[in-house]
Design a protein around this motif. Structure first.
Motif, PDB file in Angstrom:
ATOM      1  N   GLU A   5      12.441   8.235  32.604  1.00 56.08           N
ATOM      2  CA  GLU A   5      11.514   7.993  31.496  1.00 56.08           C
ATOM      3  C   GLU A   5      12.248   7.480  30.264  1.00 56.08           C
ATOM      4  O   GLU A   5      11.755   6.584  29.570  1.00 56.08           O
ATOM      5  CB  GLU A   5      10.758   9.285  31.158  1.00 56.08           C
ATOM      6  CG  GLU A   5       9.741   9.682  32.217  1.00 56.08           C
ATOM      7  CD  GLU A   5       9.162  11.065  31.995  1.00 56.08           C
ATOM      8  OE1 GLU A   5       8.062  11.349  32.515  1.00 56.08           O
ATOM      9  OE2 GLU A   5       9.821  11.888  31.311  1.00 56.08           O
ATOM     10  N   VAL A   6      13.421   8.019  30.006  1.00 55.01           N
ATOM     11  CA  VAL A   6      14.226   7.541  28.877  1.00 55.01           C
ATOM     12  C   VAL A   6      14.644   6.096  29.110  1.00 55.01           C
ATOM     13  O   VAL A   6      14.537   5.243  28.221  1.00 55.01           O
ATOM     14  CB  VAL A   6      15.461   8.436  28.676  1.00 55.01           C
ATOM     15  CG1 VAL A   6      16.411   7.820  27.656  1.00 55.01           C
ATOM     16  CG2 VAL A   6      15.036   9.825  28.231  1.00 55.01           C
ATOM     17  N   ARG A   7      15.106   5.813  30.313  1.00 56.25           N
ATOM     18  CA  ARG A   7      15.516   4.452  30.652  1.00 56.25           C
ATOM     19  C   ARG A   7      14.354   3.473  30.466  1.00 56.25           C
ATOM     20  O   ARG A   7      14.527   2.394  29.885  1.00 56.25           O
ATOM     21  CB  ARG A   7      16.008   4.399  32.097  1.00 56.25           C
ATOM     22  CG  ARG A   7      16.547   3.023  32.519  1.00 56.25           C
ATOM     23  CD  ARG A   7      16.793   2.943  34.015  1.00 56.25           C
ATOM     24  NE  ARG A   7      17.700   3.977  34.475  1.00 56.25           N
ATOM     25  CZ  ARG A   7      17.387   4.903  35.376  1.00 56.25           C
ATOM     26  NH1 ARG A   7      16.166   4.949  35.897  1.00 56.25           N
ATOM     27  NH2 ARG A   7      18.278   5.784  35.758  1.00 56.25           N
ATOM     28  N   ALA A   8      13.171   3.865  30.924  1.00 60.09           N
ATOM     29  CA  ALA A   8      12.003   2.999  30.813  1.00 60.09           C
ATOM     30  C   ALA A   8      11.621   2.766  29.356  1.00 60.09           C
ATOM     31  O   ALA A   8      11.236   1.645  28.971  1.00 60.09           O
ATOM     32  CB  ALA A   8      10.830   3.598  31.576  1.00 60.09           C
ATOM     33  N   GLN A   9      11.729   3.798  28.521  1.00 63.12           N
ATOM     34  CA  GLN A   9      11.350   3.653  27.119  1.00 63.12           C
ATOM     35  C   GLN A   9      12.336   2.735  26.377  1.00 63.12           C
ATOM     36  O   GLN A   9      11.931   1.926  25.544  1.00 63.12           O
ATOM     37  CB  GLN A   9      11.278   5.018  26.436  1.00 63.12           C
ATOM     38  CG  GLN A   9      10.543   4.984  25.113  1.00 63.12           C
ATOM     39  CD  GLN A   9       9.833   6.280  24.798  1.00 63.12           C
ATOM     40  OE1 GLN A   9       9.654   7.128  25.669  1.00 63.12           O
ATOM     41  NE2 GLN A   9       9.417   6.457  23.565  1.00 63.12           N
ATOM     42  N   ILE A  10      13.628   2.859  26.691  1.00 67.98           N
ATOM     43  CA  ILE A  10      14.615   1.980  26.071  1.00 67.98           C
ATOM     44  C   ILE A  10      14.367   0.540  26.492  1.00 67.98           C
ATOM     45  O   ILE A  10      14.400  -0.383  25.675  1.00 67.98           O
ATOM     46  CB  ILE A  10      16.036   2.425  26.452  1.00 67.98           C
ATOM     47  CG1 ILE A  10      16.373   3.768  25.784  1.00 67.98           C
ATOM     48  CG2 ILE A  10      17.062   1.363  26.065  1.00 67.98           C
ATOM     49  CD1 ILE A  10      17.693   4.371  26.235  1.00 67.98           C
ATOM     50  N   PRO A  40      10.656   3.764  18.684  1.00 68.30           N
ATOM     51  CA  PRO A  40      10.700   5.208  18.924  1.00 68.30           C
ATOM     52  C   PRO A  40      12.041   5.694  19.472  1.00 68.30           C
ATOM     53  O   PRO A  40      12.109   6.682  20.196  1.00 68.30           O
ATOM     54  CB  PRO A  40       9.589   5.398  19.964  1.00 68.30           C
ATOM     55  CG  PRO A  40       9.660   4.146  20.772  1.00 68.30           C
ATOM     56  CD  PRO A  40      10.026   3.047  19.801  1.00 68.30           C
ATOM     57  N   ILE A  41      13.100   4.988  19.134  1.00 66.93           N
ATOM     58  CA  ILE A  41      14.424   5.255  19.692  1.00 66.93           C
ATOM     59  C   ILE A  41      15.442   5.199  18.572  1.00 66.93           C
ATOM     60  O   ILE A  41      15.337   4.349  17.668  1.00 66.93           O
ATOM     61  CB  ILE A  41      14.789   4.209  20.765  1.00 66.93           C
ATOM     62  CG1 ILE A  41      13.803   4.274  21.935  1.00 66.93           C
ATOM     63  CG2 ILE A  41      16.224   4.395  21.267  1.00 66.93           C
ATOM     64  CD1 ILE A  41      13.812   3.049  22.795  1.00 66.93           C
ATOM     65  N   VAL A  42      16.454   6.053  18.646  1.00 62.84           N
ATOM     66  CA  VAL A  42      17.543   5.962  17.685  1.00 62.84           C
ATOM     67  C   VAL A  42      18.813   6.505  18.326  1.00 62.84           C
ATOM     68  O   VAL A  42      18.769   7.436  19.140  1.00 62.84           O
ATOM     69  CB  VAL A  42      17.206   6.732  16.382  1.00 62.84           C
ATOM     70  CG1 VAL A  42      17.242   8.233  16.604  1.00 62.84           C
ATOM     71  CG2 VAL A  42      18.122   6.337  15.259  1.00 62.84           C
ATOM     72  N   VAL A  64       9.676  10.710  20.261  1.00 64.57           N
ATOM     73  CA  VAL A  64      10.798   9.802  20.043  1.00 64.57           C
ATOM     74  C   VAL A  64      11.945  10.144  20.989  1.00 64.57           C
ATOM     75  O   VAL A  64      12.016  11.253  21.529  1.00 64.57           O
ATOM     76  CB  VAL A  64      11.283   9.845  18.579  1.00 64.57           C
ATOM     77  CG1 VAL A  64      10.167   9.428  17.642  1.00 64.57           C
ATOM     78  CG2 VAL A  64      11.820  11.222  18.208  1.00 64.57           C
ATOM     79  N   VAL A  65      12.823   9.175  21.181  1.00 59.60           N
ATOM     80  CA  VAL A  65      13.988   9.352  22.049  1.00 59.60           C
ATOM     81  C   VAL A  65      15.236   9.304  21.181  1.00 59.60           C
ATOM     82  O   VAL A  65      15.557   8.272  20.592  1.00 59.60           O
ATOM     83  CB  VAL A  65      14.058   8.249  23.126  1.00 59.60           C
ATOM     84  CG1 VAL A  65      15.312   8.433  23.982  1.00 59.60           C
ATOM     85  CG2 VAL A  65      12.810   8.271  23.994  1.00 59.60           C
ATOM     86  N   VAL A  66      15.923  10.418  21.119  1.00 51.47           N
ATOM     87  CA  VAL A  66      17.128  10.527  20.295  1.00 51.47           C
ATOM     88  C   VAL A  66      18.354  10.495  21.193  1.00 51.47           C
ATOM     89  O   VAL A  66      18.434  11.236  22.174  1.00 51.47           O
ATOM     90  CB  VAL A  66      17.115  11.829  19.475  1.00 51.47           C
ATOM     91  CG1 VAL A  66      18.365  11.939  18.615  1.00 51.47           C
ATOM     92  CG2 VAL A  66      15.863  11.896  18.610  1.00 51.47           C
ATOM     93  N   GLY A  67      19.291   9.629  20.851  1.00 46.49           N
ATOM     94  CA  GLY A  67      20.520   9.532  21.626  1.00 46.49           C
ATOM     95  C   GLY A  67      21.736   9.764  20.762  1.00 46.49           C
ATOM     96  O   GLY A  67      21.653   9.793  19.529  1.00 46.49           O
ATOM     97  N   ALA A  68      22.869   9.941  21.417  1.00 47.26           N
ATOM     98  CA  ALA A  68      24.135  10.152  20.724  1.00 47.26           C
ATOM     99  C   ALA A  68      25.080   9.011  21.067  1.00 47.26           C
ATOM    100  O   ALA A  68      25.240   8.659  22.236  1.00 47.26           O
ATOM    101  CB  ALA A  68      24.751  11.489  21.125  1.00 47.26           C
TER     102      ALA A  68
END
Length: 229
Positions: A5-10, A40-42, A64-68
């Motif tokens: 799901e994260v991959r698809a949203q990115i 919706p990504i950072v 939202v999708v939060v990444g590091a």
């Protein structure tokens, strides 16, 4: 949110905003301005002081999708994931981070530059491969050259992407764009000008959407032309 799901949203957004600022308050402000601009990504770099606090606070919003970003080892990867990060990025390829991502089922985006690095990243389970620094080694032409031997590897163009080059990166085969100060200007953060960041977010989203549409029309044209051969 699952890895898929994260991959698809990115992939759908086509933009990974990179937040590299000097304080927790700056990071929260910049991230929320991007979200309100429609992205919706950072990606929060681990160079931000108390970055785990920022990740945890932003990750409370399930929409939202939060990444590091700037992950150099599995220990930092674990701490970021436990704080709420849903994807990890790095300027290079670290085997320990890749193994960690596979074991924990978290989306991972290693950095690469050469064909050998792209190949190694793909073989070790990268969800996307970040070509960094991209503009400094040929820009869109370099992405186009890499896509010839790696047509099925999703590439993120990062480093030097701006409003003038963003569309060409997409047309050249980039799945998405990693954008820092061109999307989140230091002056906008300093003066708390959220409207500036929101407008840039909308502009870049529009650029990606139109460039993808152009690619789609070109592919359809080629398919139609082939039918008449």
């Amino acid at each position: 949110m699952t890895r898929d799901e994260v991959r698809a949203q990115i992939e759908e957004a086509g933009i990974i905003p990179a937040v590299r600022v000097a304080s927790v308050d700056d990071a929260l402000f910049a991230s929320r301005a991007v979200f309100h601009g429609g992205i919706p990504i950072v990606e929060l770099t681990t160079t931000i002081p108390d970055v785990l606090q920022v990740i945890a606070e932003l990750a409370e919003d399930a929409s939202v999708v939060v990444g590091a970003g700037t992950i150099f080892d599995a220990d930092m990867a674990l701490r970021c994931m436990e704080a709420g990060a849903r994807f990890l990025t790095s300027p290079g390829l670290d085997p320990d981070v890749m193994r960690f991502a596979e074991q924990r089922g978290i989306c991972v985006i290693p950095g690469a530059l050469t064909p050998s690095e792209v190949m190694a990243s793909a073989k070790t389970g990268a969800d996307f491969v970040k070509i960094f620094p991209c503009a400094q080694v040929g820009g869109p032409a370099f992405i186009r050259a890499l896509k010839a031997p790696f047509p099925h590897v999703p590439l993120i163009a990062s480093g030097g992407v701006n409003q003038q080059t963003a569309a060409e990166f997409i047309r050249s085969g980039a799945t998405g764009l990693g954008i820092g100060v061109e999307l989140i200007p230091s002056e906008a953060v300093r003066t708390r000008n959220a409207d500036w960041i929101r407008e840039l977010s909308r502009r870049f989203l529009g650029i990606v959407k139109e460039a993808r549409a152009q690619v789609g029309r070109h592919k359809q044209f080629q398919a139609d032309a082939k039918d008449f051969e």
